[in-house]
Design an enzyme around this catalytic site. Structure first.
Site, PDB file in Angstrom:
ATOM      1  N   HIS A 141       0.771  -1.220  -0.087  1.00 12.99           N
ATOM      2  CA  HIS A 141      -0.009  -0.089  -0.139  1.00 12.99           C
ATOM      3  C   HIS A 141       0.830   1.135   0.072  1.00 12.99           C
ATOM      4  CE1 HIS A 141      -3.309   2.666   1.444  1.00 12.99           C
ATOM      5  NE2 HIS A 141      -2.622   3.110   2.071  1.00 12.99           N
ATOM      6  N   GLU A 142       1.971   1.169   0.725  1.00 11.18           N
ATOM      7  CA  GLU A 142       2.666   2.642   0.912  1.00 11.18           C
ATOM      8  C   GLU A 142       3.828   2.589  -0.370  1.00 11.18           C
ATOM      9  OE1 GLU A 142       2.354   4.566   3.264  1.00 11.18           O
ATOM     10  OE2 GLU A 142       0.845   3.603   4.409  1.00 11.18           O
ATOM     11  N   HIS A 145       1.649   4.586  -2.847  1.00  7.56           N
ATOM     12  CA  HIS A 145       1.656   5.708  -2.944  1.00  7.56           C
ATOM     13  C   HIS A 145       2.937   6.423  -3.711  1.00  7.56           C
ATOM     14  CE1 HIS A 145      -1.677   6.319  -0.492  1.00  7.56           C
ATOM     15  NE2 HIS A 145      -1.229   5.837   0.648  1.00  7.56           N
ATOM     16  N   GLU A 220      -6.001   7.169  -0.756  1.00  2.34           N
ATOM     17  CA  GLU A 220      -6.055   5.721  -0.010  1.00  2.34           C
ATOM     18  C   GLU A 220      -6.821   4.616  -0.553  1.00  2.34           C
ATOM     19  OE1 GLU A 220      -3.993   5.414   2.647  1.00  2.34           O
ATOM     20  OE2 GLU A 220      -3.364   7.613   2.708  1.00  2.34           O
TER      21      GLU A 220
END
Length: 306
Positions: A141-142, A145, A220
């Protein structure tokens, strides 16, 4: 996009471009308004440019220092580096720096404006609560980004609100100290100028706040989608999100408030409001229920395609 094996997200790209364009217009109007109400041009330049440079080039160091995080080498933490290495290879993207924050607040974040400054950080509280599969999903997930470059966009987008917030506080203090007398040149009283600066800054802060929060919530959801598809394990991300959100309530409020200013960069907000409400519309993250519903739909879709 740096990591071309993350699923493309045109919605995120469009929103980032639109948000930056709107913020640029607000920024230009902000500078003009400050000059119009009588703020000296050199002071406008000093505050606006100075804060912009510090925010852009120092965001990674500011976040790392505030959260007590430190960069770790492969020798110091081979297990964490192995997870990041595997995901970067899977995503076909450059490996960012890796850091650990020694706090029981279970979270992770990515920060930095460029490849060299980009850092992916996990907390000791997160690693203690998650198994390896769940940790991998959160780190994916990070990394999403980073790959979508929305870390840099959010860093730039946040700076206007910081400048406006600073001027609101400074203007209020100056207005209280300056009194109501007229200036030596016969112009408006310094206190009046200060209050005008406060009014303009407050309006700009509100606009930038709403724009960046809307973008933050969408990014997100986009990162959840990208991580779920990259790892092909949306259930692992759901499990991690459920654990983190549930355990966050057990963390002392004092500790949560210390890290709350960095909510926009966290995997899950330190202090969150459940359900759909005005508070959730102003939050940095979408409601947990919406994130879990999206991951459940992705899981069903992957199951049908298998």
């Amino acid at each position: 996009m740096a990591g071309d094996r993350f699923i493309p997200d045109r919605g995120l790209t469009v929103r980032m471009v639109a948000t930056m364009a709107l913020l640029a217009l607000v920024y230009a109007a902000f500078v003009v308004a400050l000059l119009w109400v009588g703020m000296p041009w050199w002071l406008v330049l000093l505050v606006v440019v100075g804060v912009a440079l510090v925010q852009y080039f120092g965001s990674d160091r500011i976040a790392m220092t505030a959260l007590g995080a430190r960069e770790v080498t492969e020798r110091q933490d081979p297990e964490l580096h192995a997870v990041v290495d595997r995901l970067c290879a899977l995503a076909d993207m450059p490996k960012p720096r890796v850091a650990v924050a020694r706090t029981d607040v279970p979270n992770a974040f990515a920060t930095g404006h460029s490849g060299r400054s980009t850092v992916v950080c996990v907390t000791t509280g997160l690693r203690r609560r998650l198994d390896n599969v769940e940790l991998e999903a959160v780190i994916a997930h990070e990394l999403s980004h980073v790959a979508h470059r929305d870390v840099a966009v959010m860093t730039v987008a946040a700076f206007l609100g910081i400048v406006a917030g600073f001027l609101v506080q400074a203007g209020m203090r100056f207005a209280l100290l300056a009194g109501g007398g007229r200036s030596r040149e016969g112009g408006p009283a310094p206190a009046v100028v200060a209050l005008l600066v406060v009014a303009v800054s407050a309006a700009v802060w509100a606009l930038s706040f709403l724009l960046t929060r809307a973008l933050s919530r969408y990014r997100e959801l986009a990162a959840d989608r990208a991580a779920a598809h990259l790892t092909a394990r949306p259930s692992a991300l759901s499990s991690a999100l459920t654990k983190i959100s549930g355990d966050m309530a057990r963390i002392p409020t004092r500790d949560l408030r210390q890290v709350e200013p960095f909510n926009a960069f966290f995997f899950a907000p330190a202090l969150a409001r459940g359900g759909f409400s005005l508070g959730s519309l102003l939050s940095t993250h979408p409601p947990v229920e919406r994130r879990l519903a999206q991951l459940a739909e992705i899981s069903r879709r992957i199951g049908r395609e298998a």
